[in-house]
Design an enzyme around this catalytic site. Structure first.
Site, PDB file in Angstrom:
ATOM      1  N   TYR A 135       0.715  -1.017  -0.062  1.00 44.93           N
ATOM      2  CA  TYR A 135       0.098  -0.023  -0.088  1.00 44.93           C
ATOM      3  C   TYR A 135       1.004   1.141  -0.017  1.00 44.93           C
ATOM      4  O   TYR A 135       0.837   2.100  -0.794  1.00 44.93           O
ATOM      5  CB  TYR A 135      -0.709  -0.064   1.270  1.00 44.93           C
ATOM      6  N   CYS A 136       1.946   1.309   0.895  1.00 46.72           N
ATOM      7  CA  CYS A 136       2.723   2.521   1.074  1.00 46.72           C
ATOM      8  C   CYS A 136       3.739   2.588  -0.130  1.00 46.72           C
ATOM      9  O   CYS A 136       4.256   3.634  -0.551  1.00 46.72           O
ATOM     10  CB  CYS A 136       3.316   2.601   2.549  1.00 46.72           C
ATOM     11  N   VAL A 137       4.218   1.429  -0.700  1.00 47.57           N
ATOM     12  CA  VAL A 137       5.123   1.367  -1.688  1.00 47.57           C
ATOM     13  C   VAL A 137       4.307   2.342  -3.050  1.00 47.57           C
ATOM     14  O   VAL A 137       4.832   3.087  -3.665  1.00 47.57           O
ATOM     15  CB  VAL A 137       5.498  -0.006  -2.297  1.00 47.57           C
TER      16      VAL A 137
END
Length: 356
Positions: free
Chosen positions: A99-101
């Site tokens: 998600y954060c990537v």
């Protein structure tokens, strides 16, 4: 961090960020409250009320602390925005937080002037920062990838100045925190597509959407008014050269400690603190022996809390619905769950900060 996008007809209402947060039934902030003020700043300076912030709404002071720590390091702190977005994406790949990537790949795409931005992101996703052609961005990505390797040579010779260090280190520390929260509470990606051309197109749309907020000039320190001044703990002294970064992290640390002490017994917090103190950055063994040994001597309900807290700090990818449900059955309420997750995540992130 990014809001979810729906690439459909314009009349389709946007998906509410609240709806995709697991385990927590957050409510929109009322007007004229601390949460409303924080969310207004987030909309203006980040570009949208994104889930990694809004999931903190049950605890307004924690919401404020996380926002200001992120803002004063990543958004308004010294150093290049694209380099700090690359740190966020690299650390997210290191922690296995897709998600954060995706979210910070979007931010990197718009903040970077490098024509090879796509290939840079591909190198990060594959864990191969050495393939990045730009020498500075390669060194930044290599430093970020080493943040869970205490004693790595690059950590003692970082690719930024002493003046820039609080913002770069602050970015790393806050994303080691955010990755843990997101892994447990959010889905696999903020995007509607996860591969191929549809994903690439949706990333470009998202980068365009956040572009005006990325370009907006941000005055350092303006978020500090959200919470009262706090003392900077010794393990966050890397932030001291910057009054704004240190002020933000001091306030966040106080909010996290208040949350942790309200949700966890001193015995549970001691167990987790000891485990994190001896941690070397490596994922713990797959068996349950390590946390069963660590929780010996605790009462039944404290063992439930300690198991979730230990996994959150050291192996968040192993937290599943039965583990969370066991905790919420013994300790009902969104605030209790959020407090445990935040305290455990920040305890691990603070430890990583001491290596940097």
């Amino acid at each position: 961090m990014a809001v979810r996008f729906v690439l459909q007809e314009e009349q389709e209402p946007p998906i509410s960020p609240i709806m995709s947060i697991r385990y927590i039934a957050s409510q929109p902030a009322a007007e004229n409250t601390l949460s409303a003020t924080v969310l207004q700043q987030i909309r203006r300076e980040f570009g949208a009320e994104v889930e990694p912030f809004t999931l903190h709404q049950p605890l307004p002071e924690l919401l404020a602390g996380v926002w200001m720590a992120c803002r004063e390091s990543l958004l308004a702190g010294s150093g290049r925005r694209d380099a700090k977005e690359l740190i966020a994406a690299t650390i997210s790949a290191l922690n296995g937080c897709p998600y954060c990537v995706d979210a910070h790949s979007i931010m990197f795409l718009h903040s970077s002037e490098d024509r090879n931005a796509d290939s840079i992101l591909a190198s990060i996703s594959e864990g191969l920062p050495a393939r990045i052609e730009d020498p500075f961005l390669q060194s930044i990505a290599s430093w970020a990838q080493a943040t869970r390797t205490p004693g790595a040579p690059v950590l003692s010779s970082p690719p930024f100045s002493l003046e820039e260090a609080p913002a770069y280190i602050g970015t790393a520390v806050i994303f080691h925190y955010i990755n843990r929260m997101v892994t447990i509470l959010l889905g696999a990606s903020p995007l509607p597509f996860t591969r191929g051309l549809p994903k690439k197109l949706s990333m470009q749309v998202a980068a365009w959407f956040f572009g005006s907020a990325i370009r907006l000039e941000k005055e350092p320190g303006t978020s500090l008014m959200l919470l009262q001044e706090a003392e900077l703990p010794d393990d966050l002294l890397w932030a001291k050269p910057s009054p704004n970064v240190s002020g933000a992290f001091a306030r966040l640390a106080r909010a996290v400690e208040q949350a942790g002490s309200s949700a966890l017994s001193s015995e549970v917090r001691l167990v987790v603190t000891r485990a994190v103190a001896s941690w070397n950055g490596i994922d713990p063994e797959i068996s349950s022996g390590w946390y069963e040994e660590a929780t010996q001597g605790l009462g039944a309900t404290d063992k439930i809390a300690a198991k979730l807290a230990l996994l959150t700090a050291l192996a968040p990818y192993r937290v599943d619905e039965p583990i969370v449900n066991a905790f919420t059955a013994a300790f009902p309420g969104d605030a209790k769950l959020l407090s445990l997750l935040a305290w455990s995540s920040f305890t691990a992130a603070r430890k990583i900060g001491t290596w940097l």
